[in-house]
Design a protein around this motif. Structure first.
Motif, PDB file in Angstrom:
ATOM      1  N   LEU A  44      52.713  10.318 -28.314  1.00  0.00           N
ATOM      2  CA  LEU A  44      53.644   9.789 -27.321  1.00  0.00           C
ATOM      3  C   LEU A  44      53.133  10.069 -25.921  1.00  0.00           C
ATOM      4  O   LEU A  44      52.334  10.998 -25.735  1.00  0.00           O
ATOM      5  N   PRO A  45      53.586   9.284 -24.928  1.00  0.00           N
ATOM      6  CA  PRO A  45      53.184   9.534 -23.535  1.00  0.00           C
ATOM      7  C   PRO A  45      53.662  10.905 -23.080  1.00  0.00           C
ATOM      8  O   PRO A  45      54.805  11.289 -23.328  1.00  0.00           O
ATOM      9  N   LEU A  46      52.765  11.631 -22.416  1.00  0.00           N
ATOM     10  CA  LEU A  46      53.069  13.007 -22.031  1.00  0.00           C
ATOM     11  C   LEU A  46      52.439  13.305 -20.686  1.00  0.00           C
ATOM     12  O   LEU A  46      51.252  13.075 -20.482  1.00  0.00           O
ATOM     13  N   ASP A  47      53.257  13.825 -19.750  1.00  0.00           N
ATOM     14  CA  ASP A  47      52.732  14.208 -18.436  1.00  0.00           C
ATOM     15  C   ASP A  47      52.054  15.566 -18.474  1.00  0.00           C
ATOM     16  O   ASP A  47      51.003  15.772 -17.865  1.00  0.00           O
ATOM     17  N   ASN A  48      52.659  16.506 -19.192  1.00  0.00           N
ATOM     18  CA  ASN A  48      52.123  17.869 -19.200  1.00  0.00           C
ATOM     19  C   ASN A  48      52.691  18.610 -20.397  1.00  0.00           C
ATOM     20  O   ASN A  48      53.718  18.222 -20.972  1.00  0.00           O
ATOM     21  N   TRP A  49      51.996  19.715 -20.775  1.00  0.00           N
ATOM     22  CA  TRP A  49      52.541  20.578 -21.819  1.00  0.00           C
ATOM     23  C   TRP A  49      52.074  22.003 -21.587  1.00  0.00           C
ATOM     24  O   TRP A  49      51.017  22.249 -21.007  1.00  0.00           O
ATOM     25  N   GLN A  50      52.904  22.959 -22.009  1.00  0.00           N
ATOM     26  CA  GLN A  50      52.618  24.376 -21.852  1.00  0.00           C
ATOM     27  C   GLN A  50      53.002  25.116 -23.124  1.00  0.00           C
ATOM     28  O   GLN A  50      53.915  24.693 -23.855  1.00  0.00           O
ATOM     29  N   LEU A  51      52.305  26.220 -23.367  1.00  0.00           N
ATOM     30  CA  LEU A  51      52.593  27.062 -24.522  1.00  0.00           C
ATOM     31  C   LEU A  51      52.832  28.499 -24.071  1.00  0.00           C
ATOM     32  O   LEU A  51      52.212  28.974 -23.116  1.00  0.00           O
ATOM     33  N   PHE A  52      53.735  29.178 -24.783  1.00  0.00           N
ATOM     34  CA  PHE A  52      53.995  30.596 -24.554  1.00  0.00           C
ATOM     35  C   PHE A  52      54.115  31.273 -25.916  1.00  0.00           C
ATOM     36  O   PHE A  52      54.623  30.688 -26.874  1.00  0.00           O
ATOM     37  N   TYR A  53      53.621  32.515 -25.986  1.00  0.00           N
ATOM     38  CA  TYR A  53      53.742  33.325 -27.192  1.00  0.00           C
ATOM     39  C   TYR A  53      54.820  34.387 -26.964  1.00  0.00           C
ATOM     40  O   TYR A  53      54.950  34.918 -25.860  1.00  0.00           O
ATOM     41  N   TYR A  54      55.550  34.685 -28.036  1.00  0.00           N
ATOM     42  CA  TYR A  54      56.543  35.745 -27.972  1.00  0.00           C
ATOM     43  C   TYR A  54      55.983  36.976 -28.684  1.00  0.00           C
ATOM     44  O   TYR A  54      55.764  36.981 -29.892  1.00  0.00           O
ATOM     45  N   ARG A  55      55.702  38.004 -27.906  1.00  0.00           N
ATOM     46  CA  ARG A  55      55.177  39.258 -28.443  1.00  0.00           C
ATOM     47  C   ARG A  55      55.797  40.430 -27.680  1.00  0.00           C
ATOM     48  O   ARG A  55      55.963  40.355 -26.465  1.00  0.00           O
ATOM     49  N   GLY A  56      56.128  41.473 -28.399  1.00  0.00           N
ATOM     50  CA  GLY A  56      56.660  42.664 -27.744  1.00  0.00           C
ATOM     51  C   GLY A  56      57.961  42.436 -27.016  1.00  0.00           C
ATOM     52  O   GLY A  56      58.259  43.089 -26.016  1.00  0.00           O
ATOM     53  N   GLY A  57      58.746  41.470 -27.487  1.00  0.00           N
ATOM     54  CA  GLY A  57      60.053  41.218 -26.888  1.00  0.00           C
ATOM     55  C   GLY A  57      60.047  40.379 -25.633  1.00  0.00           C
ATOM     56  O   GLY A  57      61.034  40.353 -24.906  1.00  0.00           O
ATOM     57  N   ALA A  58      58.929  39.678 -25.348  1.00  0.00           N
ATOM     58  CA  ALA A  58      58.870  38.860 -24.128  1.00  0.00           C
ATOM     59  C   ALA A  58      57.938  37.677 -24.353  1.00  0.00           C
ATOM     60  O   ALA A  58      57.019  37.721 -25.178  1.00  0.00           O
ATOM     61  N   TRP A  59      58.194  36.614 -23.597  1.00  0.00           N
ATOM     62  CA  TRP A  59      57.329  35.434 -23.623  1.00  0.00           C
ATOM     63  C   TRP A  59      56.202  35.628 -22.621  1.00  0.00           C
ATOM     64  O   TRP A  59      56.423  36.135 -21.524  1.00  0.00           O
ATOM     65  N   SER A  60      54.997  35.220 -22.995  1.00  0.00           N
ATOM     66  CA  SER A  60      53.858  35.369 -22.097  1.00  0.00           C
ATOM     67  C   SER A  60      52.862  34.247 -22.348  1.00  0.00           C
ATOM     68  O   SER A  60      52.916  33.540 -23.358  1.00  0.00           O
ATOM     69  N   ASN A  61      51.933  34.096 -21.413  1.00  0.00           N
ATOM     70  CA  ASN A  61      50.868  33.114 -21.544  1.00  0.00           C
ATOM     71  C   ASN A  61      49.948  33.528 -22.684  1.00  0.00           C
ATOM     72  O   ASN A  61      49.470  34.656 -22.703  1.00  0.00           O
ATOM     73  N   PRO A  62      49.683  32.625 -23.644  1.00  0.00           N
ATOM     74  CA  PRO A  62      48.823  32.995 -24.769  1.00  0.00           C
ATOM     75  C   PRO A  62      47.446  33.484 -24.337  1.00  0.00           C
ATOM     76  O   PRO A  62      46.842  34.321 -25.010  1.00  0.00           O
ATOM     77  N   GLN A  63      46.937  32.982 -23.228  1.00  0.00           N
ATOM     78  CA  GLN A  63      45.596  33.377 -22.790  1.00  0.00           C
ATOM     79  C   GLN A  63      45.571  34.769 -22.176  1.00  0.00           C
ATOM     80  O   GLN A  63      44.500  35.332 -21.983  1.00  0.00           O
ATOM     81  N   SER A  64      46.739  35.324 -21.912  1.00  0.00           N
ATOM     82  CA  SER A  64      46.776  36.668 -21.336  1.00  0.00           C
ATOM     83  C   SER A  64      47.450  37.669 -22.251  1.00  0.00           C
ATOM     84  O   SER A  64      47.582  38.829 -21.905  1.00  0.00           O
ATOM     85  N   SER A  65      47.880  37.193 -23.453  1.00  0.00           N
ATOM     86  CA  SER A  65      48.609  38.089 -24.351  1.00  0.00           C
ATOM     87  C   SER A  65      47.786  38.511 -25.544  1.00  0.00           C
ATOM     88  O   SER A  65      48.302  39.131 -26.459  1.00  0.00           O
ATOM     89  N   GLY A  66      46.497  38.181 -25.558  1.00  0.00           N
ATOM     90  CA  GLY A  66      45.640  38.617 -26.652  1.00  0.00           C
ATOM     91  C   GLY A  66      45.587  37.596 -27.763  1.00  0.00           C
ATOM     92  O   GLY A  66      46.609  37.041 -28.162  1.00  0.00           O
ATOM     93  N   ASP A  67      44.413  37.311 -28.261  1.00  0.00           N
ATOM     94  CA  ASP A  67      44.246  36.356 -29.348  1.00  0.00           C
ATOM     95  C   ASP A  67      44.517  37.028 -30.681  1.00  0.00           C
ATOM     96  O   ASP A  67      44.412  38.229 -30.832  1.00  0.00           O
TER      97      ASP A  67
END
Length: 223
Positions: free
Chosen positions: A157-180
């Protein structure tokens, strides 16, 4: 004689002015009727198009959830990886249980001058060498796809933008800064994944849509 004159006057028919007035009224009624039918047809077509667009969004989000629910931690492989452009995952195959694993990738890319959300799926992989090749092919597909990679993509489908967040340790964070995730370690998967997509204007469902997924291993069930 007087009766004959009255009879002649009543049998003379419509005058030219009366005919023109009658024709004008009928023409106006025909125009109004056509506009009404045209408006109804346009409304029905708009409703059908909006319904199709909503079904498309629902199908895309349904596939997204199904991919995450089927995440598979194969030894010495990575079950989930996000690099800011493409999300790659290793998932089990639902078609044939013994068929092997699949490598699936999601990305946003311009298609015919407009941004779209796309999904890619590998052929079944049964060995680590097969998985490694499919994993690298998924990254290539997201950045510089060739004809071989495009054959396995689906434009969603047409999409302007998308973002992802991981939930770890009781908080949402950027996957690239929360450890692979550690390769092959299912426990290293995030507790949850939040998807935020910005659907292009003009669609039945426009603006930002958020979809949260909870890791089934936590007992929360499917998303």
């Amino acid at each position: 004689m007087a009766f004959k004159e009255r009879l002649l006057r009543t049998q003379h028919g419509f005058t030219l002015i009366e005919l023109l007035v009658g024709i004008s009224i009928m023409a106006l009624m025909a125009v109004l009727g056509w506009r009404g039918l045209d408006g109804m047809a346009r409304a029905q077509e708009t409703t059908r198009q909006r319904a199709d667009e909503l079904l498309l969004v629902q199908a895309a989000l349904g596939q997204w959830g199904a991919d995450l629910d089927a995440l598979l931690a194969v030894p010495n492989t990575t079950p989930l990886d996000w690099d800011g452009q493409v999300l790659r995952m290793t998932r089990r195959s639902n078609a044939v249980p013994d068929e092997g694993a699949l490598v699936v990738a999601w990305t946003r890319r311009d298609v015919q001058g407009a941004g779209h959300w796309l999904r890619w799926q590998s052929a079944p992989v049964r060995t680590r060498a097969d998985w490694q090749q499919a994993w690298q092919q998924a990254a290539l597909w997201a950045r510089n796809p060739g004809e071989a990679e495009r054959r396995r993509e689906v434009v969603l489908l047409p999409l302007d933008n998308w973002q992802l967040f991981y939930y770890r340790g009781g908080a949402w964070s950027n996957p690239q800064s929360s450890g692979d995730a550690t390769p092959g370690n299912a426990a290293a998967l995030p507790d949850g994944v939040r998807l935020q997509i910005s659907i292009s204007p003009g669609q039945a469902l426009a603006g930002q849509v958020t979809r949260d997924w909870v890791n089934p291993l936590l007992g929360g069930g499917k998303s």
